[in-house]
Write a protein that holds these residues in place. Structure first.
Motif, PDB file in Angstrom:
ATOM      1  N   LEU A   1       2.131   1.200  -5.909  1.00  0.00           N
ATOM      2  CA  LEU A   1       1.258   0.104  -5.469  1.00  0.00           C
ATOM      3  C   LEU A   1       0.974  -0.847  -6.636  1.00  0.00           C
ATOM      4  O   LEU A   1       1.032  -2.076  -6.488  1.00  0.00           O
ATOM      5  CB  LEU A   1      -0.049   0.692  -4.926  1.00  0.00           C
ATOM      6  CG  LEU A   1      -1.049  -0.322  -4.374  1.00  0.00           C
ATOM      7  CD1 LEU A   1      -0.512  -0.950  -3.106  1.00  0.00           C
ATOM      8  CD2 LEU A   1      -2.384   0.361  -4.113  1.00  0.00           C
ATOM      9  N   VAL A   2       0.741  -0.265  -7.804  1.00  0.00           N
ATOM     10  CA  VAL A   2       0.484  -1.091  -8.992  1.00  0.00           C
ATOM     11  C   VAL A   2       1.717  -1.932  -9.320  1.00  0.00           C
ATOM     12  O   VAL A   2       1.616  -3.129  -9.600  1.00  0.00           O
ATOM     13  CB  VAL A   2       0.098  -0.185 -10.195  1.00  0.00           C
ATOM     14  CG1 VAL A   2       0.042  -1.017 -11.476  1.00  0.00           C
ATOM     15  CG2 VAL A   2      -1.217   0.504  -9.940  1.00  0.00           C
TER      16      VAL A   2
ATOM     17  N   ARG B   1       4.006  -2.997  -7.320  1.00  0.00           N
ATOM     18  CA  ARG B   1       4.146  -4.099  -6.358  1.00  0.00           C
ATOM     19  C   ARG B   1       3.095  -5.175  -6.623  1.00  0.00           C
ATOM     20  O   ARG B   1       3.365  -6.370  -6.478  1.00  0.00           O
ATOM     21  CB  ARG B   1       4.028  -3.559  -4.930  1.00  0.00           C
ATOM     22  CG  ARG B   1       5.277  -2.791  -4.498  1.00  0.00           C
ATOM     23  CD  ARG B   1       5.205  -2.390  -3.049  1.00  0.00           C
ATOM     24  NE  ARG B   1       4.235  -1.326  -2.821  1.00  0.00           N
ATOM     25  CZ  ARG B   1       3.437  -1.265  -1.769  1.00  0.00           C
ATOM     26  NH1 ARG B   1       3.485  -2.201  -0.848  1.00  0.00           N
ATOM     27  NH2 ARG B   1       2.602  -0.259  -1.616  1.00  0.00           N
ATOM     28  N   ALA B   2       1.910  -4.737  -7.028  1.00  0.00           N
ATOM     29  CA  ALA B   2       0.852  -5.705  -7.314  1.00  0.00           C
ATOM     30  C   ALA B   2       1.257  -6.603  -8.484  1.00  0.00           C
ATOM     31  O   ALA B   2       1.065  -7.822  -8.453  1.00  0.00           O
ATOM     32  CB  ALA B   2      -0.447  -4.974  -7.635  1.00  0.00           C
TER      33      ALA B   2
ATOM     34  N   ASP C   1       3.643  -9.098  -7.242  1.00  0.00           N
ATOM     35  CA  ASP C   1       3.151 -10.089  -6.278  1.00  0.00           C
ATOM     36  C   ASP C   1       2.129 -11.034  -6.878  1.00  0.00           C
ATOM     37  O   ASP C   1       2.033 -12.190  -6.471  1.00  0.00           O
ATOM     38  CB  ASP C   1       2.554  -9.380  -5.054  1.00  0.00           C
ATOM     39  CG  ASP C   1       3.633  -8.996  -4.066  1.00  0.00           C
ATOM     40  OD1 ASP C   1       4.621  -9.748  -3.984  1.00  0.00           O
ATOM     41  OD2 ASP C   1       3.501  -7.954  -3.415  1.00  0.00           O
ATOM     42  N   SER C   2       1.337 -10.551  -7.829  1.00  0.00           N
ATOM     43  CA  SER C   2       0.383 -11.449  -8.470  1.00  0.00           C
ATOM     44  C   SER C   2       0.056 -10.909  -9.846  1.00  0.00           C
ATOM     45  O   SER C   2      -0.818 -10.061 -10.001  1.00  0.00           O
ATOM     46  CB  SER C   2      -0.894 -11.551  -7.639  1.00  0.00           C
ATOM     47  OG  SER C   2      -1.858 -12.269  -8.383  1.00  0.00           O
TER      48      SER C   2
ATOM     49  N   ALA D   1      -3.248  -8.640 -11.178  1.00  0.00           N
ATOM     50  CA  ALA D   1      -3.041  -7.316 -11.762  1.00  0.00           C
ATOM     51  C   ALA D   1      -3.584  -7.278 -13.186  1.00  0.00           C
ATOM     52  O   ALA D   1      -4.207  -6.292 -13.607  1.00  0.00           O
ATOM     53  CB  ALA D   1      -1.549  -6.962 -11.746  1.00  0.00           C
TER      54      ALA D   1
END
Lengths: 307, 359
Positions: free
Chosen positions: A165-166, A168-169, A172-173, A177
């Motif tokens: 999840l981290v 992908r974060a 994505d931004s 993050a």
């Protein structure tokens, strides 16, 4: 099922496996927001490194490790340039490929014509003796099994773990993050080096199993096809596996075209994978909304924590 | 600890100094490489960088090799400025060689003045046609021009191989995969007697001059720069993104196609399965080494041409593998990209400088 069909299916598996490795690694890299166009170069250096090591030492494991290590080293160079020194990712990726082509040709000079029997087939007891299915599913070299395990592991990691999840974060931004306290640059380093390791592994598979020898430029554009596969799969691991096998099937058409009596010049058959790549890219990319929903939003964008 | 600190404004000095630093670093890395290969370093450097251009013929060869690199590099640099990544120039070069060469073979019986201009036009058209495919796919379907133009490079190479094995093969050539040799009317005039330096070199220089004027004196040039630096601002100003993409790809394709025609109508003199030692890819490095500026590309083209000549010379006199050239070229691009950081950033010492504390 006749013997030829089984043989054809087996060649599809060997043609797809290097694509699976290279593309799944690049998928992780891109998910973290980094676009590394150097896959082709890393594959070539991986291929030549593993072939040199395995022909000198005679130990298969060392050969595979050498390929992985070579890919990691090159991706580390890329990371330093793009993530620390803020160089353009597109330009650096191209540089990596051009450098890899030259370096592998130089290193492989004395390896041309050297023979190596290839990775041993790992037949799973009992299961591999089943008719048809046994030969098809349970008697490959170990890297084929690894490729499936890797896709499963990546799928699990990305969507079932906190670390995924981290990652992908970050892709994505990176600003969000960073604000949450994650070390964007360090995470991107890890993701890029993982991609390098996978590309090196793909190269090792090419020179140790797909065609156990060293030929200059033996990747023949597979690194670029792997990049297209990531887009084709909309950055989803299982779709990527499907795509790799689709491409594997197309690329072996050229081998079997003549055998089944197709009277088409070999060059036309060899064009098929490249034409298919273009077609697939067009079909996927035309839906801009879908690309926007699936692509990591920060892909290719530089991040400097002090700006 | 060393950290990067953003300069208040880009350093003018570093814009010019960075490529020089990169060249010096490449040279040092080259020394190390020769040392590791167990080659006498001084001798290798002489064979690589001095010997090839120590004669009049050698200097002319530098022009022969630089012509395609300058032509393509100058055109690509405009595209890269506008963030249009045409990396398939090698394929467009091959396409131009095919179409231009086909015209030469079509007029095989004709010894007229108009054959060569027709070949050039065909070469340009061939390269443009090949580049129009990624342009169409990008503007209509949003497909990455990086991947499509590169895939088309492989396809162009296979197409050329198919043609010299078939339709364009020399009927009296004992089935060798080669076309007929072009007649005198279909080969490029030589500008320096006793050498292979052809009119492609002066044409490349004229092309650079034209692009320079285009970039610095016309609205189109301004538009290209804006679309690269600030696409959103460009769109608000009413600049059409798709026409920029079309322009950059057609320009690159046309230049590469012409370069391909120069190769087959110049040094090679016929169609063979491989017509370029990767000029289309090296031109990417040329564009960056030349700071994406037409005049810079002129010098960069000569430097990279020397790397080809040096590779050949070192292969002949010292039996060094030709692949050394590729390694040098790749290293140079790495160092260039790395030293570019000095334009926007400077190095600072200490744990955390004032400039970095506001986050």
């Amino acid at each position: 099922m006749s013997e030829t069909v089984i043989l054809t299916l087996l060649t599809i598996i060997t043609a797809a496996t290097p694509l699976v490795f290279a593309a799944i690694g690049e998928l992780i890299t891109e998910k973290s927001g980094v676009l590394n166009l150097g896959v082709e170069g890393m594959m070539l250096v991986g291929a030549v490194s593993s072939f040199i090591v395995v022909s000198v030492t005679g130990v298969d494991v060392l050969g595979v490790l050498a390929g992985v290590l070579a890919g990691m080293l090159l991706s580390l160079v890329f990371s330093v340039l793009c993530l620390t020194l803020q160089a353009s990712q597109v330009a650096t990726g191209l540089a990596l490929t051009l450098f890899g082509i030259g370096l592998s040709a130089l290193a492989g000079q004395s390896m041309i014509g050297v023979a190596y029997e290839g990775l041993p087939k790992l037949s799973i007891p009992i299961l591999s003796e089943l008719p048809v299915v046994g030969q098809l599913l349970f008697s490959h070299d170990i890297l084929v099994y690894v490729s499936f395990a890797l896709v499963a592991a990546v799928a699990w990691f990305l969507y079932r773990t906190r670390a995924g999840l981290v990652l992908r974060a970050v892709g994505d931004s990176h600003d969000a993050a960073h604000a949450l306290g994650y070390n964007v640059v360090a995470i991107r380093y890890l993701a890029t080096v993982f991609g390098g390791a996978c590309s090196g592994l793909a190269g090792a598979y090419l020179s140790m199993s797909y065609s156990p020898m060293w030929v200059e430029n033996m990747t023949a554009g597979r690194g670029w096809i792997a990049l297209a596969l990531v887009v084709f799969a909309s950055w989803r691991p299982w779709r990527l596996l499907f795509g790799a096998y689709l491409f594997g099937s197309i690329s072996i058409l050229q081998l079997h075209g003549q055998a089944i009596g197709l009277d088409v010049p070999s060059q036309l058959m060899s064009m098929l994978p490249y034409i298919a790549t273009i077609l697939v890219l067009v079909l996927i990319s035309r839906d801009r909304g879908k690309i926007r929903r699936n692509a990591p939003a920060c892909i290719g964008k530089a991040f400097h924590p002090t700006t | 600890m060393i950290r990067l600190i953003k300069r208040p404004e880009p350093s003018r000095v570093m814009v010019y100094l960075a490529p020089v630093i990169a060249l010096v670093l490449t040279l040092l890395a080259g020394l190390l490489l020769f040392f590791l290969l167990g080659v006498p370093v001084g001798e290798a450097l002489y064979a690589f960088f001095v010997e090839p251009i120590s004669t009049r013929y050698g200097l002319a060869e530098l022009g022969v090799k630089a012509a395609p690199l300058i032509l393509i590099g100058a055109a690509l640099s405009l595209g890269f400025r506008a963030q249009v990544w045409n990396i398939g120039a090698e394929g467009q070069l091959v396409a131009g060689a095919i179409t231009g060469g086909a015209v030469a073979l079509w007029f095989y019986e004709v010894e007229a003045w108009y054959v060569l201009p027709l070949m050039m036009l065909a070469g340009i058209a061939g390269g443009m046609a090949w580049a129009s495919i990624p342009a169409l796919l990008k503007t209509r379907f949003n497909a990455s021009e990086i991947l499509t133009s590169l895939m088309l490079t492989y396809i162009a190479g296979l197409l050329l191989s198919l043609l010299v094995h078939g339709a364009l093969r020399d009927p009296d050539g004992f089935n060798f995969p080669e076309s007929r040799l072009f007649h005198a009317a279909a080969t490029l005039p030589i500008v320096l007697d006793g050498t292979r330096l052809h009119i492609g070199f002066p044409i490349a220089i004229m092309f650079v001059a034209t692009l320079w004027i285009l970039l610095s004196r016309t609205v189109l040039g301004f538009e290209l720069q804006v679309m690269g630096a600030a696409p959103r601002a460009g769109r608000f100003a009413g600049f059409r993104e798709s026409s920029v993409i079309w322009f950059c790809l057609l320009l690159g394709g046309g230049a590469a196609g012409l370069a391909g025609l120069f190769e087959v109508a110049g040094p090679i003199g016929q169609l063979i399965p491989v017509v370029s030692p990767g000029y289309g890819f090296t031109a990417i490095i040329v564009a960056f080494l030349g700071r994406l500026h037409p005049v810079g590309v002129l010098f960069a083209g000569l430097v990279m041409a020397l790397s080809y000549l040096g590779g050949e010379s070192a292969q002949i006199t010292m039996n060094l593998p030709k692949a050394v050239t590729g390694v040098f070229q790749g290293l140079l691009l790495f160092f260039l990209l790395a030293t570019d950081v000095l334009i926007l950033y400077r190095f600072g010492w200490g744990r955390r400088s004032l400039a970095a504390t506001h986050t």
